[in-house]
Design a protein around this motif. Structure first.
Motif: not given
Length: 457
Positions: A147, A152-153, A155-157, A159-160
């Protein structure tokens, strides 16, 4: 994200897409325990994934395609219906120089959002595990998602990307609201001076200096709104297939396009529809999947990279033209001008138009960053071509094809560069307009300075 593809299956299944039966990244059909552990560590979605047996994207994404068709058709129909509702329900409000729709209409406005979230998650579930396995072959340390260049993990990607997709949806929504309030005499509905100020502004702008007569404000707004449909209509029309499709798992969906006559596979339709719907996760993976073919071939037979590099150049330039040029080139400035005109007449910034302008400027800034990535790929492709020329096994007849492909990228780079300049100039002039609304005595500004005589209009 960088990627490298690993393909399994029979020789016939590979040849039907022109893929080489080579394994640059690892032994064909084998998966180590470390890779399975890495999948578990990343927390990849398990839905519609069979534990690693499907490694061909066209075989994996079929179940998500009906969702993407439904999403695109729903978004287009919803934009048209929402526009009509705003047009019919708009009314003048106290303290504003143009009409507004009732607040409760926002309930109708957000109705397609759950479908968009569900469609994007369904699409991620079908493509991400296969794509991540490909990335693992390229990165020994495992798949890497970023990001703004920060790892990033996954899941964070996800979500982003979903946040960016929601911003895209909100931008389309506010554009429809803006068009519904201002089109068909909406500019003069609450003030008989709006068009006069617009004409005065036009004659003192760069457009007026060229001798071009003023264009009616409500006509411009409506035409720009219609152009927003092209980024969905064109991809959807070109992805219509002559054959009946089942979209079953492990089916590549080989068929013929009705309009172009080209051969299509499920991954072609999946990525095109995902990009048209504004799903940022699918848009990113789309570019990387095609580039991964280039990277794979660059390690074995680099003289064949143009088989994937040329379609990628066409794909990106078409997307930039439809999504980042036709509509934003005028729309952002129209929103900024009308916001400034309203402030000139009423003395404050209206919330909804300001929000619409802010979203448009934010998405334009993201689009500029995406276009810069095109030039980075072009530079990397030049290096690959130079290495290919020095390869001892390169056939003589391959050199002209490499040069022709590089020339195509050069032409597309000029085209993308022009779009980049227009988009950057649009962002600058819109920012200048908002700046002038704050700092000019009468709230209106052009590149030549504040319009001091506007009070005499």
């Amino acid at each position: 994200m960088d990627a490298c593809c690993r393909w399994t299956g029979s020789r016939d299944s590979l040849e039907c897409k022109g893929l080489l039966e080579v394994d640059v990244c690892g032994e064909v059909g084998s998966e180590s325990e470390e890779e399975h552990a890495e999948v578990d560590r990343l927390g990849l979605p398990a839905c519609l994934y069979d534990g690693g047996e499907i490694l061909w994207t066209s075989h994996a994404v079929g179940p998500a395609i009906p969702w993407l068709w439904a999403l695109n058709l729903t978004l287009m129909a919803h934009a048209a219906v929402f526009f009509l509702l705003v047009l019919l329900l708009r009314s003048c409000t106290s303290g504003s120089s143009y009409p507004a729709a009732p607040i409760w209409i926002m309930i109708i406005a957000v109705l397609p959002l759950p479908l968009q979230i569900a469609a994007e998650y369904k699409s991620i579930c079908t493509v991400l595990p296969t794509f991540t396995n490909d990335m693992m072959q390229w990165h020994p340390s495992g798949a890497r998602f970023t990001v703004m260049s920060v790892p990033v993990p996954v899941n964070c990607w996800i979500f982003y990307c979903m946040i960016l997709s929601t911003v895209f949806f909100a931008d389309l929504l506010t554009d429809s609201n803006f068009a519904g309030t201002m089109s068909f005499s909406g500019a003069e509905m609450c003030s008989d001076r709006t068009d006069e100020i617009w004409n005065f502004w036009w004659t003192h702008s760069l457009m007026g200096m060229t001798g071009l007569p003023p264009i009616r404000l409500d006509h411009l707004v409506f035409v720009c709104w219609l152009l927003t449909f092209l980024q969905q209509v064109v991809p959807c029309a070109t992805m219509l297939r002559a054959d009946h499709m089942t979209y079953a798992l492990k089916d590549d969906g080989k068929s013929t396009a009705i309009m172009t006559g080209q051969q299509l596979y499920n991954d072609d339709v999946f990525f095109e529809l995902g990009t048209a719907a504004g799903l940022k996760s699918i848009t990113q993976i789309s570019t990387n999947c095609r580039w991964c073919h280039v990277k794979r071939l660059s390690k074995s037979q680099p003289w064949r990279v143009m088989g994937y590099a040329k379609p990628l150049a066409e794909q990106l330039s078409k997307k930039f033209f439809l999504s980042y040029f036709l509509e934003p080139a005028v729309q952002i400035n129209l929103q900024a001008y009308i916001l400034a005109i309203n402030r000139h007449q009423m003395g404050y910034f209206a919330l909804v138009p300001a929000l619409s302008l802010g979203l448009s400027m934010f998405t334009t800034a993201l689009n500029l960053a995406e276009m810069l990535a095109f030039f980075r790929l072009w530079k990397e492709l030049q290096d690959i071509v130079e290495q290919a020329k020095e390869h001892p096994d390169m056939p003589e007849e391959a050199a002209p094809k490499l040069e022709a492909g590089l020339t195509l990228w050069c032409h597309r780079a000029v085209f993308v560069g022009l779009i980049f300049i227009v988009a950057a100039a649009t962002l600058f002039t819109a920012g200048l307009t908002v700046f002038g609304a704050h700092h000019c005595p009468h709230g209106l500004i052009t590149v030549f300075g504040c319009l001091h005589a506007v009070s005499d209009v």
